[in-house]
Design an enzyme around this catalytic site. Structure first.
Site, mmCIF file in Angstrom:
data_model
loop_
_atom_site.group_PDB
_atom_site.id
_atom_site.type_symbol
_atom_site.label_atom_id
_atom_site.label_comp_id
_atom_site.label_asym_id
_atom_site.label_seq_id
_atom_site.Cartn_x
_atom_site.Cartn_y
_atom_site.Cartn_z
ATOM 1 N N MET A 106 -48.160 18.545 10.907
ATOM 2 C CA MET A 106 -48.021 17.898 9.614
ATOM 3 C C MET A 106 -48.539 16.461 9.592
ATOM 4 O O MET A 106 -48.279 15.724 8.642
ATOM 5 C CB MET A 106 -46.561 17.928 9.163
ATOM 6 C CG MET A 106 -46.029 19.324 8.949
ATOM 7 S SD MET A 106 -47.018 20.241 7.742
ATOM 8 C CE MET A 106 -46.811 21.892 8.369
ATOM 9 N N ASP A 157 -52.179 14.507 36.433
ATOM 10 C CA ASP A 157 -53.259 15.412 36.832
ATOM 11 C C ASP A 157 -54.157 14.776 37.897
ATOM 12 O O ASP A 157 -54.562 15.453 38.851
ATOM 13 C CB ASP A 157 -54.099 15.799 35.615
ATOM 14 C CG ASP A 157 -55.262 16.699 36.009
ATOM 15 O OD1 ASP A 157 -55.003 17.796 36.549
ATOM 16 O OD2 ASP A 157 -56.419 16.302 35.804
#
Length: 191
Positions: A106, A157
């Site tokens: 949204m 990562d």
């Protein structure tokens, strides 16, 4: 509350005075009326900001990735095999800011006028603050949050080989304290 329970017909029945005094003071009913991303029938909707005036807006979000001390030292000394951890995380954070509208259903697509990333490498963690600025009809705090979470995930990562234990786990690695620390807005005309 299910969609059926929130239907206008059921709301009308409760308002008709079915003898339940709790129905007149249900805090959930008051909350439902104040939700801006839900229409009268309970369906999710994007808020119409078309009539709002343009304002200069700024939001700052912050979070932390906790690491082992040797990993934090390797980041500081640019000793991670995958490459420059902070430079890569900075690019990831900026990309995330620019693409927030694609991942948060949204959110409006807003014109990003500036993104600033600030990393603080400590002995066992890296803190990241992301500042986002825009001129438009809606705020940019979700963009700042997306920048922080993605930037911290990129750090994880980049260092996962150093953080992983022999059995492939991450007992010392975690992301915490992601939050909006400030947001500001001021009318374009200065008021």
């Amino acid at each position: 509350m299910t969609r059926e329970e929130a239907s206008p017909e059921n709301a009308a029945e409760g308002a008709a005075g079915d003898g339940d005094p709790a129905a007149d003071t249900d805090p959930a009913a008051d909350t439902d009326a104040d939700l801006t991303h839900v229409d009268e029938s309970g369906d999710v909707q994007m808020v119409d900001v078309g009539q709002k005036p343009d304002t200069n807006r700024r939001a700052v979000a912050r979070g932390t990735v906790h690491l082992t001390p040797p990993t934090a030292a390797a980041i500081r000394d640019d000793g991670i095999d995958k490459g420059d951890v902070l430079a890569t995380a900075r690019v990831g954070a900026v990309q995330a800011v620019k693409h927030t509208w694609e991942t948060i259903p949204m959110c409006h697509q807003i014109p990003i006028t500036n993104v600033d990333t600030d990393f603080e490498v400590r002995s066992d963690r890296v803190a990241l603050a992301v500042t986002v600025e825009t001129t438009g009809k809606t705020g940019c705090e979700m963009e700042a949050l997306e920048g922080v979470t993605t930037g911290l995930n990129v750090i994880w990562d980049m260092v996962k080989a150093a953080e992983k234990t022999d059995d492939g786990q991450y007992p010392d690695t975690r992301i915490t304290d992601v939050r909006v620390v400030s947001k500001e807005k001021r009318r374009v005309d200065g008021t």
